[in-house]
Write an enzyme that holds these catalytic residues in place. Structure first.
Site, PDB file in Angstrom:
ATOM      1  N   PHE A   1       0.835  -1.196   0.000  1.00  0.00           N
ATOM      2  CA  PHE A   1       0.000   0.000   0.000  1.00  0.00           C
ATOM      3  C   PHE A   1       0.868   1.244   0.000  1.00  0.00           C
ATOM      4  CE2 PHE A   1      -3.968  -2.060   1.380  1.00  0.00           C
ATOM      5  CZ  PHE A   1      -3.498  -3.211   1.988  1.00  0.00           C
ATOM      6  N   ASP A   2       0.449   2.238  -0.735  1.00  0.00           N
ATOM      7  CA  ASP A   2       0.990   3.580  -0.573  1.00  0.00           C
ATOM      8  C   ASP A   2       0.369   4.109   0.718  1.00  0.00           C
ATOM      9  OD1 ASP A   2       0.307   6.738  -2.211  1.00  0.00           O
ATOM     10  OD2 ASP A   2       2.029   6.159  -0.979  1.00  0.00           O
TER      11      ASP A   2
END
Lengths: 231, 369
Positions: free
Chosen positions: B214-215
């Site tokens: 995930f960013d």
């Protein structure tokens, strides 16, 4: 060569609404069929059957015209003679808001279904087919209305075939409740072999039907026996 | 979310009523369908799909699960009737795997491990095919599912109408689609969603461990900090993060999905399988560890979310790092990063959320926080 769809008595207000909308959608299908072919004989013929007293009956007739429901014929029958009346009139599908009545009719071999009471039904006639009924192996006891269901679905397929993929006034929706994707595939192929092409397909594989049904807003649901849309 | 329960009192009609062990079954007139009968054409007893409220439901569209570019072209060039005719003609030719395929396979691997450890539990991944394809394509899709041995027993083919309502009905935890508009609609309804794209280059990913990356900003967290950066630049951003180090960031659209993954991870830890856990999560952020990254970590900790690895790139390009991690899917709100990841063979999904959507042009690397 008409297809007869008859409505049972409409007593509650909500029942009338469901009937009116179902009736309007059926009318729309007829209109579009005749647009395409003015000599079309595969049409819905709506018969309103009232099993209550004369008083109730005239109220029903006036409500019906008040709501703009184009009913071809009215029939007055007693509860006991209902099935005979349906058979004599060559009714292929009996719609009612009364579950007991629909069941009684179905058990005598006439295809029967309950009308939906949805809030904002669509313009097009949405007929839902229960896939579990279609793939269920023939075993004892075979539901009395099984034969009627199969021939009705074949005729429905013919009707659906008169229209193209988009903009059809008639939509066929397949729902399988308990089987998995394989069984839904079998249902799709079985229906296709009967000449009925499905527009939408939903495979629930055991998930609760309520949330999906409330989105699908069918006018009525066909399967073995009688299915309640109020789940 | 409230489960819709069906009235069990109906006796003679078709209904789906809960049976004592909690599974739903349809009853036909006066008969109860036996499990064994169902199994003939239905699903095997031991691999029955879980109830939606217990499962982590991942909805995928047909265009991301499989490769359908050729058919898409037929649709665009020749219209829907010809498209459907083509599909029916090629019904017995299974589609090739699409960008979401490895991810879905990995979910099934996790399910197999969960079933070993918790045979009665319904806390599993449930994969639902949600497509606005017409049911005419149904047989080809089902054939393809069988061909690839995918365990997908649930689907919605809406024949053209919006699938968003069905996502909610399935209590969807994550929706993956090729259609950015549908993804935006889903996000607006509070459903985690991302757009996927087909890439030509695909690095090999693990077949035994699900890896999800995930960013941070505008994916796990809100886009608050992105706003500051966009409006006032890098220095102001650093200042803001420092001043607010102890203030939690607000949550972003994928926080719930990370949470769901964490819950499943804990089930493995409970059985002593921490080192061998088939789920691994990564934070891949342009924040830097020394400064702005602290706020991100504190927030995660306060949320009770564990992330296995946090990679603070301090503005360096994400592609090479992702290539090392080899996640099955990487979520980012910026197309620039999604494209960069794809160039290096990582399956990246775009989360069209937050202020970055107005500035979604590729930027020079290093000009980032």
């Amino acid at each position: 060569r008409y297809r007869e769809v008859s409505f049972g008595p409409t007593v509650e207000d909500r029942g009338v609404e469901g009937t009116r909308r179902g009736g309007k959608s059926l009318q729309k299908v007829n209109e579009r069929l005749l647009e395409k072919n003015p000599a079309e004989s595969l049409l819905f013929d709506v018969v309103l059957i009232a099993t209550d007293s004369q008083q109730q009956s005239s109220r029903i007739i006036s409500s019906t015209s008040h709501y703009g429901l184009e009913v071809g014929r009215f029939c007055f029958s007693s509860r006991e003679d209902l099935v005979e009346t349906l058979v004599v009139n060559n009714v292929q599908l009996f719609l009612s808001t009364d579950r007991d009545e629909a069941l009684q009719v179905s058990q005598k071999g006439v295809l029967s279904a309950l009308l939906g009471r949805q809030e904002a039904p669509s313009e097009s006639l949405r007929v839902m087919l229960c896939g579990d009924a279609i793939v269920r192996p023939d075993c004892d006891p075979v539901p009395a209305s099984r034969g009627a269901a199969q021939s009705f679905s074949a005729r429905l397929g013919e009707m659906r075939g008169r229209f193209g993929v988009s903009g059809s006034p008639l939509s066929i929706v397949l729902v399988t409740s308990s089987g998995g994707s394989k069984s839904c595939g079998v249902a799709l192929q079985t229906l296709r072999s009967r000449g009925l092409s499905v527009d939408e397909a939903y495979c629930l594989a055991g998930a609760p039907r309520g949330p999906i049904l409330s989105l699908l807003r069918p006018h009525f649901l066909l399967g073995d026996g009688v299915i309640d849309l109020e789940d | 979310m409230v489960k819709m329960s069906l009235d069990p009192v109906q006796v003679k009609e078709l209904n789906v009523s809960p049976s004592p062990n909690g599974d739903s079954r349809a009853s036909w007139e006066e008969e109860e369908v036996e499990e064994e009968e169902e199994d003939r054409l239905g699903i095997a007893t031991k691999t029955k799909p879980p109830k939606p409220e217990n499962a982590v439901t991942v909805a995928v569209s047909s265009r991301v699960l499989f490769r359908t570019e050729l058919e898409q072209r037929v649709f665009e060039q020749k219209g829907v009737e010809e498209y459907l005719r083509y599909q029916i003609e090629h019904e017995n030719e299974p589609f090739a795997p699409g960008p979401a395929f490895p991810f879905v396979k990995a979910l099934e691997t996790v399910n197999a491990r969960l079933r070993e450890l918790y045979p009665q539990s319904e806390e599993l991944f449930d994969i639902v095919l949600v497509t606005y394809n017409h049911a005419h394509v149904g047989i080809r899709l089902i054939n393809t599912i069988n061909h690839h041995n995918l365990f997908i027993e649930r689907f919605c083919m809406t024949g053209g109408s919006s699938p968003i309502g069905y996502l909610k009905a399935w209590q969807t935890n994550l929706y993956l689609s090729a259609d950015a508009d549908k993804v935006r609609e889903a996000l607006a309804e509070g459903i985690a969603a991302a757009t996927m794209f087909m890439t030509e280059k695909l690095t090999e990913v693990s077949e035994s461990q699900l890896r999800v990356a995930f960013d941070g900003d505008a994916v796990l967290f809100s886009d608050e900090s992105e706003r500051i950066f966009k409006a006032h630049g890098l220095d102001k951003f650093f200042q803001h993060e420092q001043d607010n180090e102890d203030t939690l960031l607000d949550h972003g659209p994928l926080k719930g999905f990370l949470e769901a993954l964490g819950k499943l991870q804990k089930k493995f830890y409970a059985k002593g399988q921490r080192l061998d856990c088939p789920i691994r999560t990564y934070l891949v952020t342009a924040r830097s560890a020394a400064s702005s990254g602290i706020r991100a970590l504190k927030t995660l900790r306060a949320w009770g979310l564990e992330i296995d690895e946090a990679l603070f790139l301090a503005g360096a390009p994400k592609g090479p790092m992702l290539e090392k991690i080899r996640p099955h899917i990487y979520f980012d709100d910026q197309m620039f990063h999604v494209e960069g990841a794809a160039e290096m063979g990582t399956v990246a999904a775009h989360v069209p959320y937050g202020v970055a959507q107005k500035h979604n042009q590729p930027q020079k690397p290093g000009a980032r926080k």
